[in-house]
Design an enzyme around this catalytic site. Sequence first.
Site, PDB file in Angstrom:
ATOM      1  N   ASN A  14       0.835  -1.212   0.000  1.00  0.00           N
ATOM      2  CA  ASN A  14       0.000   0.000   0.000  1.00  0.00           C
ATOM      3  C   ASN A  14       0.866   1.256   0.000  1.00  0.00           C
ATOM      4  O   ASN A  14       0.526   2.253  -0.643  1.00  0.00           O
ATOM      5  CB  ASN A  14      -0.964  -0.012   1.194  1.00  0.00           C
ATOM      6  CG  ASN A  14      -2.211  -0.823   0.902  1.00  0.00           C
ATOM      7  OD1 ASN A  14      -3.053  -0.399   0.103  1.00  0.00           O
ATOM      8  ND2 ASN A  14      -2.319  -1.992   1.508  1.00  0.00           N
ATOM      9  N   ARG A  85       0.519  -2.314  14.764  1.00  0.00           N
ATOM     10  CA  ARG A  85       0.691  -2.001  16.184  1.00  0.00           C
ATOM     11  C   ARG A  85      -0.536  -1.237  16.647  1.00  0.00           C
ATOM     12  O   ARG A  85      -0.996  -0.322  15.955  1.00  0.00           O
ATOM     13  CB  ARG A  85       1.888  -1.066  16.410  1.00  0.00           C
ATOM     14  CG  ARG A  85       3.225  -1.702  16.319  1.00  0.00           C
ATOM     15  CD  ARG A  85       3.622  -2.454  17.549  1.00  0.00           C
ATOM     16  NE  ARG A  85       3.668  -1.640  18.763  1.00  0.00           N
ATOM     17  CZ  ARG A  85       3.809  -2.168  19.974  1.00  0.00           C
ATOM     18  NH1 ARG A  85       3.885  -3.463  20.124  1.00  0.00           N
ATOM     19  NH2 ARG A  85       3.855  -1.392  21.041  1.00  0.00           N
ATOM     20  N   HIS A 103      -7.935  -0.984   5.856  1.00  0.00           N
ATOM     21  CA  HIS A 103      -8.222  -2.281   6.497  1.00  0.00           C
ATOM     22  C   HIS A 103      -8.844  -3.220   5.464  1.00  0.00           C
ATOM     23  O   HIS A 103      -9.726  -2.814   4.698  1.00  0.00           O
ATOM     24  CB  HIS A 103      -9.174  -2.078   7.679  1.00  0.00           C
ATOM     25  CG  HIS A 103      -9.467  -3.351   8.397  1.00  0.00           C
ATOM     26  ND1 HIS A 103      -8.549  -3.954   9.241  1.00  0.00           N
ATOM     27  CD2 HIS A 103     -10.545  -4.175   8.357  1.00  0.00           C
ATOM     28  CE1 HIS A 103      -9.067  -5.083   9.697  1.00  0.00           C
ATOM     29  NE2 HIS A 103     -10.274  -5.239   9.185  1.00  0.00           N
ATOM     30  N   ASP A 139      -9.552  -0.559  14.364  1.00  0.00           N
ATOM     31  CA  ASP A 139     -10.268  -0.757  13.098  1.00  0.00           C
ATOM     32  C   ASP A 139     -11.698  -0.205  13.126  1.00  0.00           C
ATOM     33  O   ASP A 139     -12.622  -0.788  12.543  1.00  0.00           O
ATOM     34  CB  ASP A 139     -10.275  -2.245  12.695  1.00  0.00           C
ATOM     35  CG  ASP A 139      -8.870  -2.755  12.421  1.00  0.00           C
ATOM     36  OD1 ASP A 139      -8.027  -1.953  11.986  1.00  0.00           O
ATOM     37  OD2 ASP A 139      -8.617  -3.948  12.642  1.00  0.00           O
ATOM     38  N   THR A 166      -5.810  -5.481  -4.642  1.00  0.00           N
ATOM     39  CA  THR A 166      -5.867  -4.636  -5.845  1.00  0.00           C
ATOM     40  C   THR A 166      -6.748  -3.419  -5.585  1.00  0.00           C
ATOM     41  O   THR A 166      -6.426  -2.297  -6.001  1.00  0.00           O
ATOM     42  CB  THR A 166      -6.439  -5.456  -7.023  1.00  0.00           C
ATOM     43  OG1 THR A 166      -5.585  -6.580  -7.217  1.00  0.00           O
ATOM     44  CG2 THR A 166      -6.519  -4.653  -8.297  1.00  0.00           C
TER      45      THR A 166
END
Length: 204
Positions: A14, A85, A103, A139, A166
Amino acid sequence: MKSMVILISGRGSNMQALLKAGLPVAAVISNNPTAEGLAFAREHGIPAHAIDHHAFPDRKTFDNALAEIIDSYQPHLVALAGFMRILSETFVDHYQGRLINIHPSLLPAFPGLDTHTRALQEGVKIHGCTVHFVTSQLDHGPIIIQAAIPVLADDTPATLAARVLTQEHRIYPQAANWFLQGQLTLTENHVETGMACDSQKVLY
Ligand code: GAR
């Protein structure tokens, strides 16, 4: 010129997507000195720092040291890109409204690890990825953009992960670019975009 700092822990694909999109990356920082992504950043002339969390007695001390390096670049945006982390509330508050994460699931479904295996176990028919502002809850946090893909009958965690990845490489640069262009702000825990954008569409 607005700039960003990217935090990684491993492969850094990413991070590569953000760099390849031509975004103004001031530095890349990893908590893992052996993260593959660090070499890619250095090869592309981006300052890359390793700050091993094992060398610190506790989370707070590590987070303070991490923030010190980040702040030395005075970035407008901090992007977590596979940064594995948990960050302290103090750290998250310090960067509130300018800390984003990618995520590999359609949040709020499947926070945490092993998202593709869990998606297959649950039999979901649509899966994907999410870019969101970071809050102190893992998250979670206001959603900026999502991409969805169909789950195929013969998918394995690996095939599903590859198709989701992707999409990650497509939507993360999009979100970062919106932010750096001043077209995305976090207001009262809501995301506002100042442009006609595709963030509400389901894409595959
Ligand atoms: C990506 O799939 C990213 O979404 C995920 O880790 C992977 C890192 O890959 N992040 C999380 O699970 C965060 N909760 P990369 O190092 O190749 O970008």
